[in-house]
Design a protein around this motif. Structure first.
Motif, PDB file in Angstrom:
ATOM      1  N   SER A 288       0.800  -1.224   0.000  1.00 28.36           N
ATOM      2  CA  SER A 288       0.000   0.000   0.000  1.00 28.36           C
ATOM      3  C   SER A 288       0.829   1.267   0.000  1.00 28.36           C
ATOM      4  O   SER A 288       0.272   2.364   0.062  1.00 28.36           O
ATOM      5  N   GLY A 289       2.152   1.137  -0.031  1.00 27.09           N
ATOM      6  CA  GLY A 289       3.010   2.293  -0.187  1.00 27.09           C
ATOM      7  C   GLY A 289       3.288   3.046   1.089  1.00 27.09           C
ATOM      8  O   GLY A 289       3.519   2.463   2.149  1.00 27.09           O
ATOM      9  N   LEU A 290       3.250   4.380   1.014  1.00 28.03           N
ATOM     10  CA  LEU A 290       3.607   5.259   2.125  1.00 28.03           C
ATOM     11  C   LEU A 290       2.356   5.931   2.681  1.00 28.03           C
ATOM     12  O   LEU A 290       1.585   6.546   1.939  1.00 28.03           O
TER      13      LEU A 290
ATOM     14  N   GLY B 166      -1.938  11.978   4.273  1.00 25.46           N
ATOM     15  CA  GLY B 166      -1.868  11.626   2.863  1.00 25.46           C
ATOM     16  C   GLY B 166      -1.378  10.215   2.641  1.00 25.46           C
ATOM     17  O   GLY B 166      -0.882   9.546   3.551  1.00 25.46           O
ATOM     18  N   ILE B 167      -1.514   9.749   1.405  1.00 22.33           N
ATOM     19  CA  ILE B 167      -1.056   8.424   0.982  1.00 22.33           C
ATOM     20  C   ILE B 167      -0.297   8.583  -0.323  1.00 22.33           C
ATOM     21  O   ILE B 167      -0.723   9.333  -1.215  1.00 22.33           O
ATOM     22  N   PHE B 168       0.825   7.893  -0.425  1.00 22.86           N
ATOM     23  CA  PHE B 168       1.517   7.801  -1.711  1.00 22.86           C
ATOM     24  C   PHE B 168       1.645   6.322  -2.056  1.00 22.86           C
ATOM     25  O   PHE B 168       2.375   5.583  -1.397  1.00 22.86           O
TER      26      PHE B 168
ATOM     27  N   PHE C  16       6.720  -2.534  -3.265  1.00 27.17           N
ATOM     28  CA  PHE C  16       6.374  -3.038  -1.935  1.00 27.17           C
ATOM     29  C   PHE C  16       7.217  -2.269  -0.936  1.00 27.17           C
ATOM     30  O   PHE C  16       8.421  -2.513  -0.794  1.00 27.17           O
ATOM     31  N   ALA C  17       6.604  -1.306  -0.243  1.00 31.22           N
ATOM     32  CA  ALA C  17       7.345  -0.388   0.620  1.00 31.22           C
ATOM     33  C   ALA C  17       7.835  -1.094   1.874  1.00 31.22           C
ATOM     34  O   ALA C  17       7.049  -1.523   2.714  1.00 31.22           O
ATOM     35  N   LEU C  18       9.162  -1.197   2.017  1.00 26.13           N
ATOM     36  CA  LEU C  18       9.783  -1.897   3.140  1.00 26.13           C
ATOM     37  C   LEU C  18      10.518  -0.971   4.099  1.00 26.13           C
ATOM     38  O   LEU C  18      10.779  -1.355   5.247  1.00 26.13           O
TER      39      LEU C  18
END
Length: 672
Positions: free
Chosen positions: A118-120, A135-137, A142-144
């Motif tokens: 789902s990102g950042l 906010g969402i980015f 795949f944000a690790l």
């Protein structure tokens, strides 16, 4: 003993009916092929399934800005008050998020969360009791990992470094991308340089890589230098202090590099830790390494050429990250939550306090307002559900094995603890929980059923059925056994019979009227792999039948007529599931725990033609379930414990559908 199968024996509620004893054939094990059942009916209208609460999940990351610790707790960001380190208190948390929290960074009252698929996500935690999403980015990978400098967030996004402008917290936007050739695990930014942790893997293993990327122009990041750690290794984290970079290199432990010339980093020192170095935190002249199952390693790096071990602290499970503030190390322990460790004396670190949650739930049962969770490597976890919408930890006991299943009778919880057999735990005074006795079975204990002073253990391939006298909890003793033909995964008792979900052998029925000499009656071969089962009665007119409902993995639900236990026959099937692990029956309904699809509810009033009536997707992999009245508790793997309300009241469906997480990438930092 042999750790042969890391699978969960399904849990189900045993429905008991008092009737006259039937006449059986004489004991003697008979293999019976399955016949073809009738075709299922069309689906019936759904009834209501409403999720109430959730607790638990794996912990990979934490940061501290006193007096708060910010913890990635499975599918939530949790905020703990740690003013008293011996008793951390949960003060706030996010709603359930669409993926597991992989990493986070706190800047003032802002929390930046790396959220896998789902990102950042950006949160305002100025009111810790109610963190608010900003906010969402949505990154493409795949944000690790995440590192924030000024108004720019650098996101380790599997195969790329995403450089994101977060000056507008409500609408972050992409500034630039650095494409890597390997899997990016984490990132640290210092002095206009991004230090990127990577792993390059082939079939024979992995090598760790640190790349140094010039990000002074975010729109055009450029590679400046690279350091490769020889096989086998895996780069998980980098911390920078001055001209030195400290690398958590997996199997090779801690490495220290001179980065005064970023184009040609030079190895200055190393310390090969005994575990798997996944994180490093620096404080003064000490490096604190989260070292997997070797816990927290305290390493003196005053002389970078010769780092020296000063002390270590074993955490209950596997240390996945560490963050040190002053004299306290905050250590995430994968499936055991957060450990607070006093490191003022490096040679003798000691536990100050802990915040323990069920990190990986295999099995579940409940009594009154306490839910008992078999939590794998984290043992037995108790959860207070007096407030169903806000369940809270209520004690734990870290069993020595892998807690697969739990039953509660009287003052004791009986835990099937895989390679460490049966554990008998006193739960009469929660949250104080103590071990009273144990019996190390010859196989791998997967499930347990209790009858009076006897414990019947489904003991895997090597152990079959084990019958243990627990009349003296401190001195349990085996009095009987039966070697089933398959891998005994689940067990239910009914009318002096033991019904076993017997792995690839299907359903095995054993006469236990003489517990010292159990006798086999029959084995019915079934498709798939039998993980768990439930036993119930079906009444049709004047005919009463005994039914065994078998959760058969990829074989779905197999409904067996066991009225004649010497000659069971297949009566019906339901195969619209992916990986069925457990089943529980109440009245006309069967509740299925499908590791690939969540919870499915069937109407089995016509057993030959079961009808689907409702379903909802869980967060992770539904392994077990338990019904207490109209409350449903789900052991959901990495999703922890989920509670739901169920009713067959008429009306339009109002089921809460949780987001189904698709793991597109193989991210397995620790085994569950």
């Amino acid at each position: 003993m042999q750790k042969k199968h890391f699978v969960q024996a399904g849990l189900a509620l045993l429905t008991l009916v008092i009737i006259t004893s039937p006449a059986w054939a004489q004991p003697g094990l008979h293999a019976i092929p399955a016949s073809t059942p009738a075709t299922p009916l069309a689906p019936a209208p759904p009834f209501i399934l409403t999720q109430l609460g959730q607790i638990g999940g794996p912990s990979y990351t934490t940061q501290v800005v006193e007096p708060y610790a910010y913890l990635g707790a499975g599918f939530r960001l949790q905020i703990l008050n740690i003013a008293n380190p011996s008793a951390p208190v949960l003060v706030g948390q996010t709603p359930l998020l669409p993926d597991i929290v992989r990493n986070l960074q706190v800047i003032g009252s802002l929390v930046f969360v790396a959220l896998g698929d789902s990102g950042l996500y950006l949160y305002d935690a100025s009111t810790p009791a109610e963190p608010q999403r900003l906010g969402i980015f949505d990154t493409p990978g795949f944000a690790l990992g995440v590192s924030v400098v000024g108004s720019v967030a650098y996101v380790a996004d599997y195969t790329s470094l995403q450089i994101v402008d977060v000056s507008n917290l409500l609408a972050p936007r992409l500034l630039g991308i650095y494409q890597a050739a390997n899997v990016i695990q984490n990132v640290t930014v210092s002095g206009g340089l991004a230090f990127v942790s990577e792993g390059a893997c082939i079939s024979s293993g992995c090598s760790g890589i640190m790349e140094i990327v010039n990000v002074s122009n975010p729109a055009n990041p450029e590679l400046r230098g690279r350091h490769t750690i020889p096989f086998p290794s895996y780069m998980r984290d980098v911390q920078v202090s001055g001209n030195l970079a400290y690398l958590a290199g997996g199997e090779v432990g801690l490495q220290i590099l001179d980065i005064s010339n970023p184009a040609a980093p030079q190895l200055r020192g190393a310390y090969n830790t005994p575990g798997f170095a996944s994180s490093v935190s620096l404080s003064g002249t000490m490096a604190y390494v989260a070292d997997g199952r070797a816990g927290l390693q305290l390493i003196d790096v005053a002389n970078p050429l010769t780092p020296t071990l000063r002390g270590f602290f074993y955490t209950p499970r596997a240390a996945s990250s560490a963050f040190v503030v002053g004299r306290v190390a905050y250590v995430t322990d994968h499936t055991s939550g957060l450990q607070l460790v006093d490191v003022a004396t490096p040679s003798a670190p000691r536990l100050l306090g802990a915040y323990t949650i069920p990190g990986y739930a295999y099995g579940v049962t409940a009594r009154d307002q306490i839910v008992y969770v078999a939590a794998g490597y984290s043992g037995l976890q108790l959860v207070d559900v007096s407030n169903m919408t806000a369940p809270r930890p209520y004690g734990a006991y870290n069993t020595p094995g892998i807690a697969r299943s739990v039953r509660v009778a009287g003052n004791f919880a009986y835990v099937a603890d895989h390679d460490r057999g049966l554990q008998i735990i006193d739960v009469s005074r929660p949250p104080t929980i103590t071990l009273r006795g144990a019996f190390d079975t010859p196989g791998n204990a997967e499930d347990v059923a209790i009858s009076g002073t006897l414990a019947f253990v489904a003991d895997g391939f090597d152990g079959g059925l084990q019958v243990i006298d627990v009349s003296r909890p401190m001195f349990p003793a085996r009095i009987g056994a039966f070697d089933t033909p398959g891998d005994a995964e689940g067990i239910r008792l009914f009318e002096n019979l033991a019904y076993l979900a017997d792995g690839n052998a299907g359903l095995t029925i054993v006469d236990v009227r003489n517990p010292a000499a159990p006798g086999g009656l029959a084995t019915l071969s079934l498709p798939g792999y039998a993980f768990g089962l439930a036993i119930t009665r079906s009444i049709s007119g004047s005919v009463t039948s005994t039914l065994a409902l078998v959760a058969a993995g990829t074989g779905g639900l197999q409904i067996v007529d066991a009225s004649n236990p010497a000659a069971p026959t297949l009566l019906g099937v339901y195969t619209s599931t992916q990986d069925l692990h457990a089943v529980e029956v109440v009245g006309r309904y069967a509740y299925l725990a499908d590791a690939g699809g969540g919870i499915v509810v069937l109407d089995i009033s016509q057993p030959a033609r079961p009808q689907r009536v409702s379903a909802f997707s869980t967060l992770s992999y539904a392994r077990g379930l338990h019904l207490a009245g109209n409350l449903l508790y789900v052991a959901d793997g990495e999703g922890g414990l989920i509670s739901a309300y169920t009713t067959d009241a008429p009306g339009a469906p109002r089921a809460v559908r949780l987001p189904l997480v698709f793991n597109r990438y193989r991210i397995l930092p620790f085994p569950p």
